[in-house]
Scaffold this motif. Structure first.
Motif, PDB file in Angstrom:
ATOM      1  N   PRO A 256       0.827  -1.354   0.027  1.00 52.58           N
ATOM      2  CA  PRO A 256      -0.013   0.071   0.029  1.00 52.58           C
ATOM      3  C   PRO A 256       0.760   1.318  -0.185  1.00 52.58           C
ATOM      4  O   PRO A 256       1.610   1.576   0.913  1.00 52.58           O
ATOM      5  N   GLY A 257       0.639   1.875  -0.996  1.00 55.38           N
ATOM      6  CA  GLY A 257       1.554   3.282  -0.956  1.00 55.38           C
ATOM      7  C   GLY A 257       2.909   3.115  -1.588  1.00 55.38           C
ATOM      8  O   GLY A 257       3.586   4.169  -1.819  1.00 55.38           O
ATOM      9  N   PHE A 258       3.455   2.268  -1.943  1.00 51.37           N
ATOM     10  CA  PHE A 258       4.683   1.742  -2.255  1.00 51.37           C
ATOM     11  C   PHE A 258       4.981   0.787  -3.336  1.00 51.37           C
ATOM     12  O   PHE A 258       4.162  -0.091  -3.331  1.00 51.37           O
ATOM     13  N   THR A 259       5.440   0.892  -4.498  1.00 52.55           N
ATOM     14  CA  THR A 259       6.034  -0.010  -5.645  1.00 52.55           C
ATOM     15  C   THR A 259       7.466   0.031  -5.915  1.00 52.55           C
ATOM     16  O   THR A 259       8.045   1.088  -5.709  1.00 52.55           O
ATOM     17  N   ARG A 260       7.818  -1.368  -6.113  1.00 48.93           N
ATOM     18  CA  ARG A 260       9.312  -1.387  -6.623  1.00 48.93           C
ATOM     19  C   ARG A 260       9.071  -2.338  -8.149  1.00 48.93           C
ATOM     20  O   ARG A 260       8.835  -3.398  -7.591  1.00 48.93           O
ATOM     21  N   ILE A 261       9.560  -1.665  -9.326  1.00 45.80           N
ATOM     22  CA  ILE A 261       9.011  -2.500 -10.381  1.00 45.80           C
ATOM     23  C   ILE A 261      10.341  -2.429 -11.373  1.00 45.80           C
ATOM     24  O   ILE A 261      11.110  -1.455 -11.325  1.00 45.80           O
ATOM     25  N   ALA A 262      10.726  -3.809 -11.784  1.00 44.89           N
ATOM     26  CA  ALA A 262      11.637  -3.716 -12.897  1.00 44.89           C
ATOM     27  C   ALA A 262      11.086  -3.678 -14.204  1.00 44.89           C
ATOM     28  O   ALA A 262       9.964  -4.099 -14.608  1.00 44.89           O
ATOM     29  N   PHE A 263      11.782  -3.146 -15.066  1.00 41.34           N
ATOM     30  CA  PHE A 263      11.615  -2.981 -16.430  1.00 41.34           C
ATOM     31  C   PHE A 263      12.764  -3.154 -17.379  1.00 41.34           C
ATOM     32  O   PHE A 263      13.812  -3.148 -16.898  1.00 41.34           O
ATOM     33  N   GLU A 264      12.418  -3.505 -18.549  1.00 32.33           N
ATOM     34  CA  GLU A 264      13.129  -3.962 -19.478  1.00 32.33           C
ATOM     35  C   GLU A 264      13.390  -2.750 -20.745  1.00 32.33           C
ATOM     36  O   GLU A 264      12.388  -2.609 -21.427  1.00 32.33           O
TER      37      GLU A 264
END
Length: 396
Positions: free
Chosen positions: A124-132
């Motif tokens: 809730p309220g925070f994300t950490r996402i990997a992208f290419e």
């Protein structure tokens, strides 16, 4: 009092931050799970996630609470909600389309798949996402076009707000401002998104994008609406798409006059331009008019074109407008891009129109609009770019 060694297995973001599947902690005999977690939090890279996450804990593969007493040789597992460790220890399942995509039970929306969206941590309220950042996202100087970085940040901050509302809403972006701090090459990128403030109908968000060398390459702020997903889908279904066409995108074809313009400045048309389905319609000193083919790959969960890709189109319109005023061998990498999204738009052909507001010795200011099938403006952007010699472009 004697000492004992506890093996602590790590999953998801904890494993990534520690760069290891496990760590060992030495504790006093009679220490509890809480003591072990505090010790793990002193491991480099783990202090922040350990203090913030609500991890699932298991001792010797059985659920455990903080006050469970550990024994020498015990194995403690720490599993964040997005764990990748469900085959080891069952975790509490979060349900619904949003969480199904986050947890890997369902594919993410098309725009996320195109960007290589891989959730590492969603709370809730925070994300950490990997992208290419794919090679086809590169501009003529061999770095990722700023619009694709904007799309990644947009697809990180929005989920942070959705997660804060238990995944039951959609958060269409109203305004997105991105600052590009350094050039980005193809490869894996990590984005973090945070909710700064959430009201009943509007959320204020922030995000950052980090490269493989742990350097912050771009930052963003956004303002988003909070609406039920059903309402967002209904709006997207009734939204006009781009201008209808009986043909497909002109794969590999570009207006010869535009080829001459670009080749005189930077040598070739960019792969990023082709991904966006760009077809220049005309250019004159200080202005440009470009057609884009918004494909199904650009759609968000509600079925409208994701705002980041609209920002990419606007960025790819303002660049040519600025190029018309530059000397041969000069380029204009974007420093800042601010986009307002006025209404949802579906797939089809969109028209971007840009003009140079002011050109100085080292900086150029531009603005652009993107219109739908009826000539209605769906997005507006302003950009700030730096004028530099092409030879100063960073090598790929």
């Amino acid at each position: 009092m004697g000492r004992m060694v506890i093996q602590v297995r790590l999953f998801a973001v904890l494993r990534e931050r520690a760069a290891s599947d496990s760590v060992e902690v030495e504790l006093d005999e009679g220490a509890t799970v809480r003591d072990a977690i505090e010790a793990v939090g002193r491991t480099p890279g783990l202090s922040d996630p350990i203090s913030r996450l609500k991890v699932v804990m298991a001792v010797n593969r059985e659920y455990a609470q903080m006050d469970v007493v550990l024994r020498d040789g015990d194995e403690l597992a720490l599993i964040p909600p997005v764990s990748g460790g469900a085959d080891e220890v069952a975790t509490t399942e979060r349900t619904g389309p949003f969480w199904d995509a986050v947890e890997g039970r369902a594919p993410p929306p098309p725009c996320a798949r195109l960007l290589g969206w891989t959730p590492l941590e969603v709370e809730p309220g925070f994300t950490r996402i990997a992208f290419e950042a794919k090679p086809e996202f590169l501009n003529p100087i061999g770095v990722v076009q700023g619009g694709f970085l904007a799309a990644m940040l947009d697809d990180t901050m929005g989920p942070a707000a959705v997660a804060q509302r238990d995944g039951n809403v959609f958060t269409p972006t109203l305004e997105l401002k991105v600052s590009f701090l350094r050039p980005v090459r193809a490869g894996r990128l990590i984005a973090e998104g945070r909710v700064l403030h959430m009201g009943r109908s509007v959320a204020f968000l922030a995000g950052s994008l980090i490269d493989g060398e742990d350097e912050v390459v771009a930052t963003a702020t956004a303002t988003s609406r909070i609406v039920p997903m059903e309402r967002a889908k209904a709006r997207a279904e009734h939204a006009d798409g781009g201008r209808p066409t009986t043909r497909g995108p002109r794969d590999g074809e570009v207006d010869p006059d535009f080829i001459e313009l670009v080749s005189s400045k930077v040598g070739e048309i960019s792969d990023a331009t082709r991904v966006l389905g760009s077809w220049p319609l005309g250019a004159s000193p200080g202005s440009a008019r470009v057609e884009f083919h918004a494909r199904g790959e650009f759609l968000n969960p509600a079925g409208a074109v994701q705002g980041g890709f609209l920002a990419a189109m606007l960025d790819d319109t303002m660049g040519p407008a600025a190029l018309t005023l530059l000397d041969s061998g000069q380029i204009v990498p974007t420093l800042e891009l601010k986009t307002s999204f006025l209404r949802p738009v579906g797939p089809g052909l969109l028209i971007g129109e840009a003009r140079v507001v002011h050109k100085g010795r080292s900086v150029v200011f531009t603005e652009a609009t993107l219109t739908d099938a009826h000539g209605v403006i769906v997005a507006h952007a302003t950009g700030t770019a730096r004028i530099v010699p092409f030879k100063e472009a960073p090598p790929q």
